[in-house]
Design a protein around this motif. Structure first.
Motif, PDB file in Angstrom:
ATOM      1  N   ALA A  99      24.902 -32.386 -35.406  1.00  0.00           N
ATOM      2  CA  ALA A  99      23.670 -32.216 -36.166  1.00  0.00           C
ATOM      3  C   ALA A  99      23.721 -30.956 -37.024  1.00  0.00           C
ATOM      4  CB  ALA A  99      22.473 -32.164 -35.216  1.00  0.00           C
ATOM      5  N   LEU A 100      24.273 -29.885 -36.476  1.00  0.00           N
ATOM      6  CA  LEU A 100      24.378 -28.644 -37.230  1.00  0.00           C
ATOM      7  C   LEU A 100      25.263 -28.801 -38.464  1.00  0.00           C
ATOM      8  CD1 LEU A 100      24.666 -26.077 -34.316  1.00  0.00           C
ATOM      9  CD2 LEU A 100      23.012 -25.946 -36.183  1.00  0.00           C
ATOM     10  N   GLY A 101      26.235 -29.684 -38.375  1.00  0.00           N
ATOM     11  CA  GLY A 101      27.110 -29.914 -39.516  1.00  0.00           C
ATOM     12  C   GLY A 101      26.472 -30.750 -40.610  1.00  0.00           C
ATOM     13  N   LYS A 102      25.364 -31.420 -40.292  1.00  0.00           N
ATOM     14  CA  LYS A 102      24.712 -32.301 -41.259  1.00  0.00           C
ATOM     15  C   LYS A 102      23.381 -31.773 -41.771  1.00  0.00           C
ATOM     16  CE  LYS A 102      27.836 -35.586 -40.915  1.00  0.00           C
ATOM     17  NZ  LYS A 102      28.661 -36.017 -42.076  1.00  0.00           N
ATOM     18  N   LEU A 103      22.800 -30.799 -41.077  1.00  0.00           N
ATOM     19  CA  LEU A 103      21.486 -30.276 -41.453  1.00  0.00           C
ATOM     20  C   LEU A 103      21.601 -28.821 -41.895  1.00  0.00           C
ATOM     21  CD1 LEU A 103      19.424 -31.688 -38.421  1.00  0.00           C
ATOM     22  CD2 LEU A 103      19.554 -32.658 -40.729  1.00  0.00           C
ATOM     23  N   ASN A 104      20.684 -28.417 -42.722  1.00  0.00           N
ATOM     24  CA  ASN A 104      20.650 -27.033 -43.190  1.00  0.00           C
ATOM     25  C   ASN A 104      19.575 -26.205 -42.500  1.00  0.00           C
ATOM     26  OD1 ASN A 104      22.734 -27.318 -45.183  1.00  0.00           O
ATOM     27  ND2 ASN A 104      21.281 -28.470 -46.444  1.00  0.00           N
ATOM     28  N   CYS A 105      18.598 -26.876 -41.888  1.00  0.00           N
ATOM     29  CA  CYS A 105      17.530 -26.136 -41.209  1.00  0.00           C
ATOM     30  C   CYS A 105      18.008 -25.695 -39.826  1.00  0.00           C
ATOM     31  CB  CYS A 105      16.275 -26.999 -41.088  1.00  0.00           C
ATOM     32  SG  CYS A 105      16.496 -28.463 -40.047  1.00  0.00           S
ATOM     33  N   LYS A 106      17.222 -24.843 -39.165  1.00  0.00           N
ATOM     34  CA  LYS A 106      17.571 -24.365 -37.833  1.00  0.00           C
ATOM     35  C   LYS A 106      17.332 -25.453 -36.794  1.00  0.00           C
ATOM     36  CE  LYS A 106      16.462 -19.533 -38.910  1.00  0.00           C
ATOM     37  NZ  LYS A 106      15.583 -18.395 -38.578  1.00  0.00           N
ATOM     38  N   LEU A 107      18.148 -25.422 -35.741  1.00  0.00           N
ATOM     39  CA  LEU A 107      18.047 -26.419 -34.683  1.00  0.00           C
ATOM     40  C   LEU A 107      17.551 -25.791 -33.385  1.00  0.00           C
ATOM     41  CD1 LEU A 107      21.073 -28.887 -34.712  1.00  0.00           C
ATOM     42  CD2 LEU A 107      18.755 -29.245 -35.524  1.00  0.00           C
ATOM     43  N   GLY A 108      16.765 -26.583 -32.666  1.00  0.00           N
ATOM     44  CA  GLY A 108      16.307 -26.192 -31.340  1.00  0.00           C
ATOM     45  C   GLY A 108      16.694 -27.243 -30.318  1.00  0.00           C
ATOM     46  N   ILE A 109      16.436 -26.939 -29.045  1.00  0.00           N
ATOM     47  CA  ILE A 109      16.772 -27.861 -27.956  1.00  0.00           C
ATOM     48  C   ILE A 109      15.603 -27.947 -26.980  1.00  0.00           C
ATOM     49  CG2 ILE A 109      17.930 -25.984 -26.688  1.00  0.00           C
ATOM     50  CD1 ILE A 109      18.870 -29.758 -26.598  1.00  0.00           C
ATOM     51  N   HIS A 110      15.332 -29.170 -26.522  1.00  0.00           N
ATOM     52  CA  HIS A 110      14.254 -29.432 -25.569  1.00  0.00           C
ATOM     53  C   HIS A 110      14.828 -30.396 -24.524  1.00  0.00           C
ATOM     54  CE1 HIS A 110       9.859 -30.400 -24.593  1.00  0.00           C
ATOM     55  NE2 HIS A 110      10.534 -31.321 -23.927  1.00  0.00           N
ATOM     56  N   THR A 111      14.955 -29.932 -23.269  1.00  0.00           N
ATOM     57  CA  THR A 111      15.577 -30.768 -22.246  1.00  0.00           C
ATOM     58  C   THR A 111      14.665 -30.962 -21.047  1.00  0.00           C
ATOM     59  OG1 THR A 111      16.646 -28.861 -21.191  1.00  0.00           O
ATOM     60  CG2 THR A 111      17.894 -30.008 -22.910  1.00  0.00           C
ATOM     61  N   HIS A 112      14.915 -32.058 -20.353  1.00  0.00           N
ATOM     62  CA  HIS A 112      14.234 -32.346 -19.086  1.00  0.00           C
ATOM     63  C   HIS A 112      15.254 -32.337 -17.965  1.00  0.00           C
ATOM     64  CE1 HIS A 112      10.110 -33.579 -20.470  1.00  0.00           C
ATOM     65  NE2 HIS A 112      10.764 -33.494 -21.612  1.00  0.00           N
ATOM     66  N   ASP A 113      14.769 -32.240 -16.723  1.00  0.00           N
ATOM     67  CA  ASP A 113      15.660 -31.981 -15.597  1.00  0.00           C
ATOM     68  C   ASP A 113      15.873 -33.192 -14.696  1.00  0.00           C
ATOM     69  OD1 ASP A 113      17.298 -29.987 -14.420  1.00  0.00           O
ATOM     70  OD2 ASP A 113      15.879 -29.783 -12.771  1.00  0.00           O
ATOM     71  N   ASP A 114      15.730 -34.389 -15.230  1.00  0.00           N
ATOM     72  CA  ASP A 114      15.828 -35.592 -14.409  1.00  0.00           C
ATOM     73  C   ASP A 114      17.183 -35.743 -13.725  1.00  0.00           C
ATOM     74  OD1 ASP A 114      13.264 -37.533 -15.298  1.00  0.00           O
ATOM     75  OD2 ASP A 114      13.862 -36.029 -16.757  1.00  0.00           O
ATOM     76  N   SER A 115      18.233 -35.228 -14.332  1.00  0.00           N
ATOM     77  CA  SER A 115      19.566 -35.308 -13.732  1.00  0.00           C
ATOM     78  C   SER A 115      19.984 -33.986 -13.098  1.00  0.00           C
ATOM     79  CB  SER A 115      20.601 -35.714 -14.788  1.00  0.00           C
ATOM     80  OG  SER A 115      20.285 -36.964 -15.351  1.00  0.00           O
ATOM     81  N   GLY A 116      19.070 -33.023 -13.062  1.00  0.00           N
ATOM     82  CA  GLY A 116      19.372 -31.733 -12.450  1.00  0.00           C
ATOM     83  C   GLY A 116      20.165 -30.783 -13.335  1.00  0.00           C
TER      84      GLY A 116
END
Length: 520
Positions: free
Chosen positions: A195-212
């Protein structure tokens, strides 16, 4: 200095969706103020289009001045086939009056077809229209790409098109969300890097813990180049919870060596964790990494011996850096070093050369084998050590007799306890009623002793726990009672063990009051 990683807290919205979590408006305001003083960069206050409570929160929050954090309102893209300016939910996002608006949209073609039931083109328009509308109204826009990773694995071209639609419309951040919590760190890292290679805006991450692996997934995205991480305090959240910011923040600071919250806030990390649990009316998890009471607890004798010589031998950081402390546990696994370090914590001048050390250790192991537990009973442990070190040690009082009874009539149940206590050559014989047999016994014992020891008026029982040790014997099982007490300044625990729950309770009660008298 601008942080390398921005912390976006969603405890008040995503966290409140966790089982057993229910914040009032006042609760949310208190937590928001605490998060702001700690130094997080964004506080997501809720979804003003979903319930009156969140609308009221934003109305109250407008009156507050936040020093560090920017407040965010959360919502979704416009509805399908609806002009964005006519969408009530989008208008409520503007009415919230926050500088930041976060919206989510669909990445996965599966969700577009089966949940939204619209065309792929309409979904792209919903994303772009909403972002542009909010930007045109002067908002800082965070776009949460729901099911970003699952959607990418299903159809990479379309997933990328949704992210580009948000970027083209002016989104300040595109946040990739592992909404189902089923991805692995290597997948998160690879897709974030793509995604970073295709976008120019800043990236964030949002994760859930269903798999620990919610925290590990967030770190993988940061390693790949994301600069914004979303999560909740203590990992609150739907199902098994969200990425735990209480773990992410010190990991970013100490392990990844990147700046995020102010360094001066790190020693307040445990305080923040416990504060939010307290407001949520939840017991603090002792096994939380970094901030739990067990995070730097040492029980095995070999470990304690090494820590006594070199703390870093079994501790990955100094616990004080995150506001925690070392905890030496006493049990049948204890060695000499456990006893020495714990005794020193309790104020005793004990060393490895103290001749009474071995008898103390042997006695502890003997009692632990009988069912006693001293990990949370430092008051009882201190009395045991005192008796071993001082041959003249004698208890301040002795119980000569006691009686507990219960009667019931058509209106109520009444518990009554009678206690005969000897202090020196004087005897006190008292009776008290209580809400239960232990409460009545506590009342009678305290009433008998206060005339001799006025300081006991300040002592309160703050917790009472019962554990069946050998349940196979049914109602004849041996019972362990743990009592926590406080004098308003400090707290301590005591323990009692017996096949009679009243007898076990009395042992713990007596130790609680004896320890209060032992400490000057």
């Amino acid at each position: 200095m601008k942080p390398q990683v921005e912390i976006y807290d969603t405890t008040l919205r995503d966290g409140s969706q966790g089982e057993g979590i229910n914040f009032s408006v006042a609760d949310k305001l208190r937590i928001a103020e605490k998060l702001d003083s700690f130094g997080v960069h964004y506080i997501e206050g809720g979804w003003p289009g979903s319930n009156p409570k969140d609308i009221e929160f934003f109305a109250q929050a407008k009156k507050k001045k936040f020093k560090h954090a920017r407040l965010a309102a959360f919502g979704s893209t416009r509805k399908k086939n609806t002009p964005v300016e006519l969408d009530d939910q989008v208008r409520l996002l503007l009415a919230a009056g926050t500088p930041v608006v976060t919206i989510y949209g669909k990445t996965s073609m599966l969700h577009v077809k089966e949940v939204l039931r619209c065309t792929p083109e309409e979904n792209l328009a919903m994303i772009g229209d909403t972002v542009k509308f909010l930007k045109d109204h002067g908002k800082f826009v965070v776009y949460d790409a729901e099911h970003a990773f699952d959607g990418f694995k299903l159809n990479p071209e379309y997933a990328l098109a949704t992210w580009q639609a948000a970027e083209k419309a002016g989104a300040d951040f595109v946040v990739l969300c592992d909404t189902n919590g089923g991805c692995l760190p290597n997948e998160i890292g690879a897709i974030t890097k793509f995604a970073l290679g295709k976008l120019n805006c800043k990236l964030g991450i949002h994760t859930h813990d269903d798999s620990g692996v919610g925290v590990a997934n967030a770190l993988a995205a940061l390693d790949a180049g994301a600069v914004h991480v979303q999560g909740t305090i203590n990992g609150y959240g739907e199902r098994t919870g969200n990425c735990n910011l209480i773990s992410v923040i010190p990991l970013v600071h100490f392990k990844q060596k990147k700046t995020c919250v102010p360094a001066k806030s790190l020693p307040k990390l445990k305080e923040l964790s416990m504060f939010v649990d307290e407001v949520a009316n939840l017991r603090h998890n002792p096994r939380l990494p970094w901030v739990g009471s067990a995070a730097f607890a040492h029980k095995g004798g070999t470990h304690v011996n090494a820590v006594q010589k070199l703390a870093s031998s079994y501790e990955h950081i100094n616990p004080g850096l995150v506001g925690n402390e070392r905890n030496i546990l006493i049990s049948d696994l204890a060695g000499r070093s456990n006893i020495v370090m714990k005794a020193q914590e309790l104020g005793f001048k004990l060393t490895n050369e103290t001749p009474e050390l071995k008898p103390i250790l042997d006695r502890i192991k003997e009692l632990e084998n009988a069912g006693y537990e001293y990990e949370a009973a430092e008051g009882s442990l201190a009395l045991l050590i005192s008796a071993a070190l001082d041959k003249k040690f004698a208890p301040h009082f002795n119980i000569e007799t006691y009686h507990v009874s219960m009667r019931h009539d058509q209106k109520e149940s009444i518990c009554e306890a009678t206690v005969r206590v000897r202090v020196g050559d004087q005897v006190s014989h008292t009776v008290a009623e209580g809400d239960g047999p232990v409460n009545a016994l506590d009342g009678a014992l305290r009433r008998a002793l206060v005339k001799f020891f006025p300081k006991l008026k300040a002592i309160e029982l703050t917790d009472y726990k019962v554990r069946i040790i050998n349940g196979a014997t049914g109602t004849a099982a041996k019972t362990r009672v743990l009592i926590e007490s406080s004098d308003g300044k400090r707290e301590w625990g005591t323990v009692g063990v017996s096949s009679n729950i009243i007898e076990a309770s009395l042992q713990a009660l007596v130790d609680s009051l004896e320890y209060a008298l032992l400490k000057k």
